[in-house]
Each structure stands twice: as C-alpha cells, then as structure tokens.
Scaffold this active site. Sequence first.
Site, PDB file in Angstrom:
ATOM      1  N   LYS A 331      77.762  72.552  37.458  1.00  9.61           N
ATOM      2  CA  LYS A 331      77.863  71.153  37.007  1.00  9.61           C
ATOM      3  C   LYS A 331      79.315  70.764  36.769  1.00  9.61           C
ATOM      4  CE  LYS A 331      78.738  71.921  32.445  1.00  9.61           C
ATOM      5  NZ  LYS A 331      79.656  71.240  31.510  1.00  9.61           N
ATOM      6  N   GLU A 421      87.013  74.232  33.583  1.00 10.60           N
ATOM      7  CA  GLU A 421      86.462  75.387  34.302  1.00 10.60           C
ATOM      8  C   GLU A 421      86.110  75.078  35.750  1.00 10.60           C
ATOM      9  OE1 GLU A 421      86.191  78.455  33.708  1.00 10.60           O
ATOM     10  OE2 GLU A 421      86.049  78.852  31.566  1.00 10.60           O
TER      11      GLU A 421
END
Length: 472
Positions: A331, A421
């Site tokens: 995601k 990330e």
Amino acid sequence: MDKTPEYLQPCLSPTQGEVRMAAMFEPPFSNPPLSWNSQSRKLLQSFPQKPSCILFRSSPHNSAAISAATWSCFAGSVDPPPPPPPAAVAEPDPNLTSDSATDWTTKDRRKVVRLAWEKLVRWSRSWRSKAKTDVLQRTNKVVVLGGGSFGTAMAAHIADRKAQLEVNILVRDPQVCQYINERHCNLKYFPDHRLPDNVIATTDAKAALLNADFCLHAVPVQFSSSFLEGIADYVDPGLPFISLSKGLELNTLRTMSQIIPQALRNPRQPYVVLSGPSFASELMKKLPTAMVVASKDKKLANAAQQLLASQNLRINTSSDVTGVEIAGALKNVLAIAAGIVEGMELGNNSMAALVAQGCSEIRWLATKMGAKSATITGLSGTGDIMLTCFVNLSRNRRVGVRLGSGENLGDILSSMNQVAEGVSTAGAVIALAQKYNVKMPVLTAVARIIDNELTPKKAVFELMSLPQVEEV
C-alpha cells in the site's frame, strides 16, 4: 417417497374433534406472521384429506409468505379457525392519504432501525461483560524498539492503558531520550503532546529488554535486520514481538515475520504483526482507530488484542500474517502512485481508477503468496490503502505528489525527517511479483519512476495504452 414439502410435514394427531393452534414469533423486527388469505386456503385444500395436524414454518421455499413459525393443528374435517388479528405489525389502511401513508411508513422504518440498533447494543454489552483482561493485568513491562512517530504513539497508548505499567522506549538519540525523561515529550515528532509519566526512554538495549513481557518493534524495515542482530543477546527466547514496521527488505524480499526470527537466531520467537489504517498523530490525539493483529498462534493474537484494545483503539485478530504484511508493504508503493496522480492534477477519475487497479494488483500478489482475499478487503488492506492514498498526512503520498509536480527524488527525501517505506519497497515489490509471475502495471511504473528510468507523464501514457482486458 413422501414429496410433501418439508414445511408442511404432519405432526402428532390431536384428539378427535380437538382443534389446537399456537404461534411462535421471530425477533420483533421480522416480517408479519402468515395470515389466512385465499392463497393459504388453496394450499391447505391441496393437501391430503383429513390431515391430523399441519405444521407451517419458515423455510427457503416459503420465506416470502411465511416469515414466522406458525403451528396449526386440526382434526377430521374441522375447518381451521379464523386467524387472530395481527398484533405486532399492521398493514396501513388503503384509504389513508398519501401523507398519512408516508407517515406510517416512516414510523415503521424508524421502529425497525431502533430495534436493530438496540439488539446490537445489547449484544455488544453482553460481549464486553465476558471480555478477558487478564493479559493487561499481569503485564508489568512493555518495551518499544524505536522512538519514531508511530513507536512513540503506541508507547503512549499502552502506557495509558495501565498507570502501573512500565513502558520503555529504546532510542538512539541521547537528546530525544533526555527530553522524554525530563519533559515527557518527544520533541522531534510530538513536541505538543505530553507523554504519560510511566513512559521511560533509554539508549541501553539490555536495560530496556530486561524482564519485558511484550516487545513492540518500530524500527524501519530496511534497518531492522542489523539492529536486531545487535541486540539479540538481550532478547528472551519467549518474548513476544509485535511488529509495527511495514515493508519488504530490499535485497532479500523478506517480510518482518521472516526478518525478526532470523536476526534473533530463534525460529520460534513469538511473533505478531500489527497493521491497519492509523496515523500516529491521530493515535496521540486519542481519536477512534481500528487495526488488526495477526499471528499464526491464535492465543498470542488474542493476548496482543487484550494488551492493545481500548475505548479509542479497536483491535481485530487474524491468522493471515502473509496477507496483513503484504498489504501493509504494497500500500505504501500504491500511495506514491496516488500522490503522483494528485501532483500531476489528473483528476478524480484517474485517482479512482488507479487506486482500484492498485488494489487488484496487491490482491493478485498476496493471494499467490497464500494470503486470504478477505484480508486484502479488510482493515489492513483496503482500509490502510484508502488512508494512505487519499490523506495528505501520508508520507508516501507526499513523496508522490512532489514527484508528480516535477521535483527530484533525492531532494524530496533529503527534506524529510521520516522514512517513506514505499520508496525502498517499490523495487522489492516488483522482484517479488516476478518471482510469483504476477503482472503489476501500476506498481511497476512507480518503481521505474523511483529509479529515474521513467517520467510520470510517460508512465501515464504507457498505462493508458495497455490492452483493453477483462476485469479480474
């Protein structure tokens, strides 16, 4: 073979000439019971003569006509008595005006909704009265590895659960450690939020881990392996690790459920992953939030649920560790794509299409790896995707917005004080997709843009030029 419908099976015969009739009703918001209309009489006349007793009850075959279980027993040729007037729900008078009929309909609808809500509340109260709290009661110390925004927020949340609980945050920066202990705030991330007095910061891993009952791991994925190897000697083999980190290790494609036991040299290290739509800043403000804990050990997942769940934080449990971890990692990459669409001002249609496609790509890969589809449509999947893709608080989305606006990736990352990330995960995601033979057009385009091998404008052109295919 008796072909009489199941809901018209004879029951025990009453005495001669005796007529018995009774009704059993479903919950108050069910449909009205069976009434004696022409269709009902016709149905009875078609039944074999002189039945001793007829049973009417709800079934898939007659659910439209019979919604409550109604018993009607009669003997010989005695006609069934007239039905009692309906007590619970009455049909509106056909002579009513349209305004009166509308008023009746509105009142009826409101009653149904009220009864449904009251039933839900009663169920909730009953369930809460049986909920166990023994895990929190017997927990004396929790350690949080990493003093970033989310680690700090979770430390504050757990400390608020029990005043006698000692919560240690292991940090690298001595200044951050000093501020937490002396001023009770994390100056770098939450200067305006006071931390509970039972939150203690330290730079000493051995002291932090000593006698800990739970360990929350909040170190970024790319640094986790080397960090854990450095503290492995101080970790109790039975200490449960609750991972807050999302992503894939760039060179090895490992998830945190693989990194933690391997780095600690203990394949049996108890492991739980925590994920779901949650911004650290909103946790600090005690705003309502819902997340998921997943573990292959059901008892451990329940224990983590008891430790973390509160009035402000709902915790669901799951056994699908792979699904929760993969959804949480991918995601972030999709959020960069959503940010690029926003930065390029491509509009709402493009945004919806891109996120929908990205959700499908995440599902394709996750299920190929053994995840459950339901996980990808749950809190840790669709829930986290919506939050990360559509809200400006998302670091990964902000990176995408700036990329779509024409900024250089190096300049973007150097100006951030937190880790996005998705930037480091993108390449690993595509390598993983190739390993499982899954095509991921949107996420591959993001990886190419991050590698500076494709411009956002060119990526949009190529994606829109893909073959028109059947939706899967």
